[in-house]
Design an enzyme around this catalytic site. Sequence first.
Site: not given
Ligand code: DGJ
Length: 679
Positions: A440, A509
């Site tokens: 991430d 997200d």
């Molecule tokens: C952003 C990601 O897109 C989410 O799916 C998740 O992993 C969060 N970060 C966790 O902090």
Amino acid sequence: MIWKLETNNTAYVIGVNQAGYLLNLHWGARLPDYPSPSESEGYASFNGAGQILPEEYPTYGMGLNYTEPCLKATFSDGVRGVALQFDSAQQTDNTLTLTLKDTHYPLTVKLHYQIYAEQDIIARHVTLINTGDTPITLERAWTARWHFPPGDSYYLHHLTGRWNDEWVHHRERLTNGVKILESRRITTSHHHNPYFAVERGDATETHGEVWFGALAWSGNWKIAAEVTEFQSTRVSIGLNDWDFAWVLEPGETFTSPIAYAGYTQQGLGAASRCLHDLIRKHILPHSDLTRKVLYNSWETTLFDVDEESQKRYAEIAAEIGCELFVMDDGWFHGRNNDTSGLGDWWADSVKFPNGLTPLIEHVNQLGMDFGLWLEPEMVNPNSELYRAHPDWVIHFATRQRTPARNQLILNMARPDVQAYLIEKIDRLLTEHNIRFIKWDMNRNVSEPGWQDAPRDQRELWVRYVHGVYHVWETLKNNHPQVIWQSCSGGGGRADLGILRLADQIWISDNTEPTRRLAMQANFSRIFPPNTMEAWVTDMGEQTIPLAFRFHVSMCGVLGVGANISRWTDAQKAEAAHWINEYKRVRHIIQQGDVFQLYQQDGYYATQYLSQDQRNGVLFAFRTYRPEPTTPLVIRLQGLSPDHTYTINGVSHSGAYWMTIGMTIQLHNFGSIMWDIHQV
Ligand code: DGJ
């Protein structure tokens, strides 16, 4: 001199004219013969030949040329004009390298071409070599310029977005001037994607000429779509020159990222399928591997993970048929919320008193693989790593460091940062049975300084990305069993460069299923379905049926991110049913051809078809449409016209389904998933 690069259906032709200009002569359909290089003396006393001719790799500072150059450099005596002359060519069946040399200075430029015949795509990159004994500073080093047939006007398709709202499609007419798409954020970004498609205004999903391309780079990039006063349209693509510099020391070579571009006469859908095929056959690391159905509790638990609760989620996930259990953020040292812990990549001793092994073993006993979330490039000021190495972050020495989500960015250009991350993550992967990593990146750059940079601080933009690639590649080579997901707060790092390392992409997200439909269709303009992770979650109106949520997510790599601990037995049984259905057809979805049949007024339809045209899957959706309304009428694509296909119990020829099509009655938030079988 003329060089022809031919794919199955297209040709790209380059030549040198008598005045020595290297020109693009044709990019489009294969023809029996091609134009010869033209000459120009310029136009009035205001425009030189370079302003008018379709130069293959124009440079800055020579002649009366004011169009976007691909190369700008400063030599050690301060001269800023690069004058390239054709030197030699090397051609094989699939490659061409053209070597150009500066007429006065020790700079060699090599233009590299690679043909992907089946996909009708040509890849290009450049290498710049300093053959002298003083440094040369590069200020722009783009990968390629692509020219479109002169005399016409064109429309540009591109994708924009922002966090939680990625993959918005735009189509706009190109008029005189320069349209810039770019990232200045040190990563690919949610905001624009390094992709373009260009057409004459008459292309549809199924018809018309389309020229398209993408840059394989995960840092700052730029696309300049330019229309000149001589009605010439061109797109240049490469590293962003925003705040860019690269010091090319004597004997050194600078290599640009690769740009892939292609041409089709079969519309925007065919352009996407060319890219999908290229990505699957030539870019993705584990392309043939069936993507597993995953469970991830992030949207339910956020940082609140521990051994016991994760075990409970794992049990339910296994019960409904998930094959991969991924523990997201919150598992590592001191991580109870987003203010602390990033950088300290070992298990939190309160949440996991016996380490990660008991959870992983439990997950494995349930028959699932185990995966883990990491955000390697980041550090919280409240972490052991930052306390030990505050100088490891990107910053200007005399300026405040701007945190975002309470975190700063590690300077991935530094070898000590790279070594730290490789050591920590390598240990995690060596000591545990981890089969999946979600990588991430949850913020963009600020104060882009690198105080003790060995050369120009502005090399940070490129060296950062090289650092990310190096760490990732080292870990990947050491642990070939791991599947990697590229995530950056959703779809902030989706590009053909990262797909040499990552298998899958977290596209947003935003998992609200009706919004996802357009996002997924637009993401699919570039990326194939086996890269597109899509979870069933609780986001959005609670009245949206579970079947609808599943159908949306089944259009890519199916995952579940809902609060399954609250699901009733009936809901679990329904989920198990859809997961089973997905497993039955996923080889077609993940490896087949995709056709976006409909995307309008709340209706969506997508068709998947195996490469041999024998089996397919059809999904159709109605989001919200106020009554009174008309039913959805769709025509299928890609079928063999003379064969008979059965769909939802009805049989017709492929020609019938593609010409007459079918009418589908759906209620609001209704959806269908139908098999397509060749009889
Ligand atoms: C952003 C990601 O897109 C989410 O799916 C998740 O992993 C969060 N970060 C966790 O902090």
